[in-house]
Design a protein around this motif. Structure first.
Motif, PDB file in Angstrom:
ATOM      1  N   MET A   1       0.843  -1.190   0.000  1.00  0.00           N
ATOM      2  CA  MET A   1       0.000   0.000   0.000  1.00  0.00           C
ATOM      3  C   MET A   1       0.883   1.247   0.000  1.00  0.00           C
ATOM      4  SD  MET A   1      -2.990  -1.425  -0.037  1.00  0.00           S
ATOM      5  CE  MET A   1      -4.165  -0.155   0.345  1.00  0.00           C
ATOM      6  N   ALA A   2       1.274   1.662  -1.193  1.00  0.00           N
ATOM      7  CA  ALA A   2       2.103   2.849  -1.390  1.00  0.00           C
ATOM      8  C   ALA A   2       3.394   2.773  -0.592  1.00  0.00           C
ATOM      9  CB  ALA A   2       1.322   4.115  -1.039  1.00  0.00           C
ATOM     10  N   GLY A   3       3.770   1.567  -0.120  1.00  0.00           N
ATOM     11  CA  GLY A   3       5.009   1.390   0.605  1.00  0.00           C
ATOM     12  C   GLY A   3       5.003   1.949   2.006  1.00  0.00           C
ATOM     13  N   ARG A   4       3.848   2.407   2.507  1.00  0.00           N
ATOM     14  CA  ARG A   4       3.819   3.032   3.825  1.00  0.00           C
ATOM     15  C   ARG A   4       3.635   2.030   4.958  1.00  0.00           C
ATOM     16  NH1 ARG A   4       1.100   6.951   1.029  1.00  0.00           N
ATOM     17  NH2 ARG A   4      -0.915   6.061   1.606  1.00  0.00           N
ATOM     18  N   TRP A   5       3.015   0.872   4.697  1.00  0.00           N
ATOM     19  CA  TRP A   5       2.833  -0.086   5.761  1.00  0.00           C
ATOM     20  C   TRP A   5       2.713  -1.508   5.209  1.00  0.00           C
ATOM     21  CZ3 TRP A   5      -1.582   2.248   3.791  1.00  0.00           C
ATOM     22  CH2 TRP A   5      -2.685   1.435   3.571  1.00  0.00           C
ATOM     23  N   LYS A   6       3.109  -2.434   6.081  1.00  0.00           N
ATOM     24  CA  LYS A   6       2.915  -3.850   5.788  1.00  0.00           C
ATOM     25  C   LYS A   6       1.745  -4.406   6.589  1.00  0.00           C
ATOM     26  CE  LYS A   6       7.736  -4.864   4.587  1.00  0.00           C
ATOM     27  NZ  LYS A   6       8.943  -5.671   4.930  1.00  0.00           N
ATOM     28  N   HIS A   7       1.532  -3.821   7.754  1.00  0.00           N
ATOM     29  CA  HIS A   7       0.445  -4.250   8.631  1.00  0.00           C
ATOM     30  C   HIS A   7      -0.401  -3.045   9.013  1.00  0.00           C
ATOM     31  CE1 HIS A   7       2.320  -8.161   9.013  1.00  0.00           C
ATOM     32  NE2 HIS A   7       3.453  -7.583   9.401  1.00  0.00           N
ATOM     33  N   ALA A   8      -1.712  -3.200   8.957  1.00  0.00           N
ATOM     34  CA  ALA A   8      -2.644  -2.180   9.423  1.00  0.00           C
ATOM     35  C   ALA A   8      -3.121  -2.551  10.828  1.00  0.00           C
ATOM     36  CB  ALA A   8      -3.835  -2.058   8.480  1.00  0.00           C
ATOM     37  N   PRO A   9      -3.515  -1.584  11.631  1.00  0.00           N
ATOM     38  CA  PRO A   9      -3.967  -1.887  12.995  1.00  0.00           C
ATOM     39  C   PRO A   9      -5.221  -2.754  13.006  1.00  0.00           C
ATOM     40  CG  PRO A   9      -3.525   0.462  12.712  1.00  0.00           C
ATOM     41  CD  PRO A   9      -3.509  -0.137  11.354  1.00  0.00           C
ATOM     42  N   THR A  10      -5.388  -3.501  14.062  1.00  0.00           N
ATOM     43  CA  THR A  10      -6.612  -4.274  14.266  1.00  0.00           C
ATOM     44  C   THR A  10      -7.821  -3.346  14.292  1.00  0.00           C
ATOM     45  OG1 THR A  10      -5.371  -5.879  15.580  1.00  0.00           O
ATOM     46  CG2 THR A  10      -7.767  -5.895  15.817  1.00  0.00           C
ATOM     47  N   ASP A  11      -8.906  -3.763  13.668  1.00  0.00           N
ATOM     48  CA  ASP A  11     -10.159  -2.995  13.623  1.00  0.00           C
ATOM     49  C   ASP A  11     -10.034  -1.712  12.813  1.00  0.00           C
ATOM     50  OD1 ASP A  11     -11.429  -4.885  15.262  1.00  0.00           O
ATOM     51  OD2 ASP A  11     -10.751  -3.862  17.084  1.00  0.00           O
ATOM     52  N   SER A  12      -9.045  -1.644  11.941  1.00  0.00           N
ATOM     53  CA  SER A  12      -8.876  -0.444  11.119  1.00  0.00           C
ATOM     54  C   SER A  12      -9.363  -0.703   9.702  1.00  0.00           C
ATOM     55  CB  SER A  12      -7.408  -0.010  11.083  1.00  0.00           C
ATOM     56  OG  SER A  12      -6.647  -0.910  10.290  1.00  0.00           O
ATOM     57  N   HIS A  13      -9.492   0.379   8.936  1.00  0.00           N
ATOM     58  CA  HIS A  13      -9.889   0.285   7.533  1.00  0.00           C
ATOM     59  C   HIS A  13      -8.937   1.101   6.660  1.00  0.00           C
ATOM     60  CE1 HIS A  13     -13.540  -1.363   9.293  1.00  0.00           C
ATOM     61  NE2 HIS A  13     -13.858  -1.805   8.088  1.00  0.00           N
ATOM     62  N   TRP A  14      -7.636   0.972   6.921  1.00  0.00           N
ATOM     63  CA  TRP A  14      -6.663   1.618   6.054  1.00  0.00           C
ATOM     64  C   TRP A  14      -6.808   1.067   4.637  1.00  0.00           C
ATOM     65  CZ3 TRP A  14      -1.277   1.854   8.943  1.00  0.00           C
ATOM     66  CH2 TRP A  14      -1.420   2.637  10.097  1.00  0.00           C
ATOM     67  N   GLY A  15      -6.756   1.944   3.679  1.00  0.00           N
ATOM     68  CA  GLY A  15      -6.850   1.527   2.290  1.00  0.00           C
ATOM     69  C   GLY A  15      -8.263   1.384   1.782  1.00  0.00           C
ATOM     70  N   GLU A  16      -9.259   1.626   2.625  1.00  0.00           N
ATOM     71  CA  GLU A  16     -10.661   1.466   2.214  1.00  0.00           C
ATOM     72  C   GLU A  16     -10.993   2.312   0.992  1.00  0.00           C
ATOM     73  OE1 GLU A  16     -15.158   1.869   4.167  1.00  0.00           O
ATOM     74  OE2 GLU A  16     -13.406   2.678   5.244  1.00  0.00           O
ATOM     75  N   PHE A  17     -10.432   3.507   0.943  1.00  0.00           N
ATOM     76  CA  PHE A  17     -10.692   4.416  -0.175  1.00  0.00           C
ATOM     77  C   PHE A  17      -9.438   4.639  -1.024  1.00  0.00           C
ATOM     78  CE2 PHE A  17     -13.675   5.492   3.236  1.00  0.00           C
ATOM     79  CZ  PHE A  17     -14.877   5.296   2.575  1.00  0.00           C
ATOM     80  N   GLY A  18      -8.518   3.697  -0.948  1.00  0.00           N
ATOM     81  CA  GLY A  18      -7.293   3.784  -1.717  1.00  0.00           C
ATOM     82  C   GLY A  18      -6.097   4.029  -0.822  1.00  0.00           C
ATOM     83  N   ALA A  19      -4.937   3.608  -1.295  1.00  0.00           N
ATOM     84  CA  ALA A  19      -3.715   3.687  -0.492  1.00  0.00           C
ATOM     85  C   ALA A  19      -3.321   5.115  -0.160  1.00  0.00           C
ATOM     86  CB  ALA A  19      -2.576   2.997  -1.240  1.00  0.00           C
ATOM     87  N   ASP A  20      -3.691   6.074  -1.007  1.00  0.00           N
ATOM     88  CA  ASP A  20      -3.274   7.458  -0.811  1.00  0.00           C
ATOM     89  C   ASP A  20      -4.405   8.337  -0.281  1.00  0.00           C
ATOM     90  OD1 ASP A  20      -0.671   6.955  -1.786  1.00  0.00           O
ATOM     91  OD2 ASP A  20      -1.420   7.078  -3.847  1.00  0.00           O
TER      92      ASP A  20
END
Length: 354
Positions: A1-20
């Motif tokens: 995801m745009a090289g910013r993370w390998k793991h997203a937090p539990t209960d999160s929705h990172w990337g839901e609307f795109g990596a940026d």
């Protein structure tokens, strides 16, 4: 995801609307939601949901936030403004009759009625998957890189001069302003059911209130929580009684996991309240085996994990009274922040139209 993370937090929705993405759940406020908000306008009556910009008054309520101060601007070495000397163009041309006042405003962007941007609060989390936690924000944006004033361990005011330009190169409040904040607002009237006592409202109690008042919340709605706190604060006439305020007003229970899950699952666009933090801030607990975690769990869950903007110290009591008297809970909400690039928060003058 745009090289910013390998793991997203539990209960999160990172990337839901795109990596940026930098707008989070406000992406749900699309043209259809604007039209839904407009459809709620029947009377053409408006309510200003902002406190005066100089309220609370002083720095008693929050010693970290400076109240508005106005200074006259200088022209030809003389001050011009409501606080001082008003200058006239006649000094340049005796035939010109203009008399001009001008001023400079200095204040904390989150002193009074405000928006929190997604750059307002992050968390220490191992987004790289290397076993070391780093300070990151929604969608993996980094402290010290994307949000520069938040460089870990170097955030003292004396160090800010080393970071010229905008503080939040990502997730700044301008993203919300440019998207536009207009759509359907829904008010939840906690004060009507529990008064102005200090009480943390969890999922079960909130569901009972919604059912009793027949309040339906749908995806993309902007949800306003009325506790009466801002009305109490306003009545203090810029001399806040801290002891009384600490005993006044309810708030959402940020430690209730069912409530946090519901906030995400119902897909509300943003969460707004008339108190100081939306959630009820509880004293820091001292235990023999302290638990590592956030001081403000609802802030972490909304801003950091799920891209849900928060609004605080909105003046909701007059609107709440009118809506209840007229058997309504929905309205058109128009609430743009300042288009101030790099800011982590912004004053707001929200308007409800019914």
């Amino acid at each position: 995801m745009a090289g910013r993370w390998k793991h997203a937090p539990t209960d999160s929705h990172w990337g839901e609307f795109g990596a940026d993405d930098q707008r989070g759940r406000m992406n749900l406020v699309d043209s259809a939601k604007v039209l839904q908000g407009i459809a709620e306008v029947r009377e053409g009556k408006t309510f200003c949901l902002s406190l005066p910009l100089d309220v609370p008054g002083g720095m008693t309520l929050n010693p970290r936030r400076m109240p508005a101060q106005m200074f006259a601007t200088l022209r030809d070495g003389k001050s011009a403004g409501v606080q001082g000397y008003c200058w006239s163009y006649a000094s340049e041309d005796p035939d010109q009759t203009d008399v001009v006042c001008d001023e400079v405003l200095l204040m904390n962007t989150q002193y009074s009625t405000q928006w929190d941007s997604l750059a307002h609060m992050g968390s220490r989390f191992d987004a790289d998957g290397d076993g070391e936690a780093e300070a990151v924000f929604y969608n993996g944006y980094r402290a010290g890189q994307d949000i520069r004033a938040a460089q870990e361990d170097h955030a003292a005011a004396a160090d800010w001069a080393r970071f010229p330009g905008p503080r939040a190169d990502a997730l700044g409040i301008q993203n919300l302003a440019e998207h536009g904040v207009q759509g359907r607002g829904v008010l939840v009237d906690l004060e009507h059911h529990i008064g102005r006592q200090r009480q943390a409202v969890g999922y079960d109690q909130l569901m009972r209130i919604l059912e009793t008042d027949r309040v339906d919340i749908e995806a993309g709605d902007m949800v306003c929580i009325h506790t009466g706190f801002a009305d109490t604060l306003l009545a203090m006439n810029r001399k806040p009684d801290l002891q009384l305020l600490h005993a006044t007003g309810s708030g959402l229970d940020g430690h209730d996991r069912k409530l946090l899950n519901w906030i995400v699952d119902v897909r509300l666009a943003c969460l707004l309240a008339d108190n100081t933090a939306v959630e009820l801030v509880v004293p820091k607990l001292t235990t023999p085996t302290p638990m590592r975690g956030p001081r403000l769990p609802l802030h972490e869950h909304c801003l950091f994990k799920n891209g849900i903007h928060l609004g605080e110290l909105w003046l909701l009591t007059p609107l709440a009274r009118w809506l209840r008297a007229n058997g309504r809970s929905r309205f058109l909400l128009t609430a743009p922040p300042l288009r101030l690039p790099g800011a982590v928060g912004s004053p707001a003058t929200p308007i409800a139209t019914v």
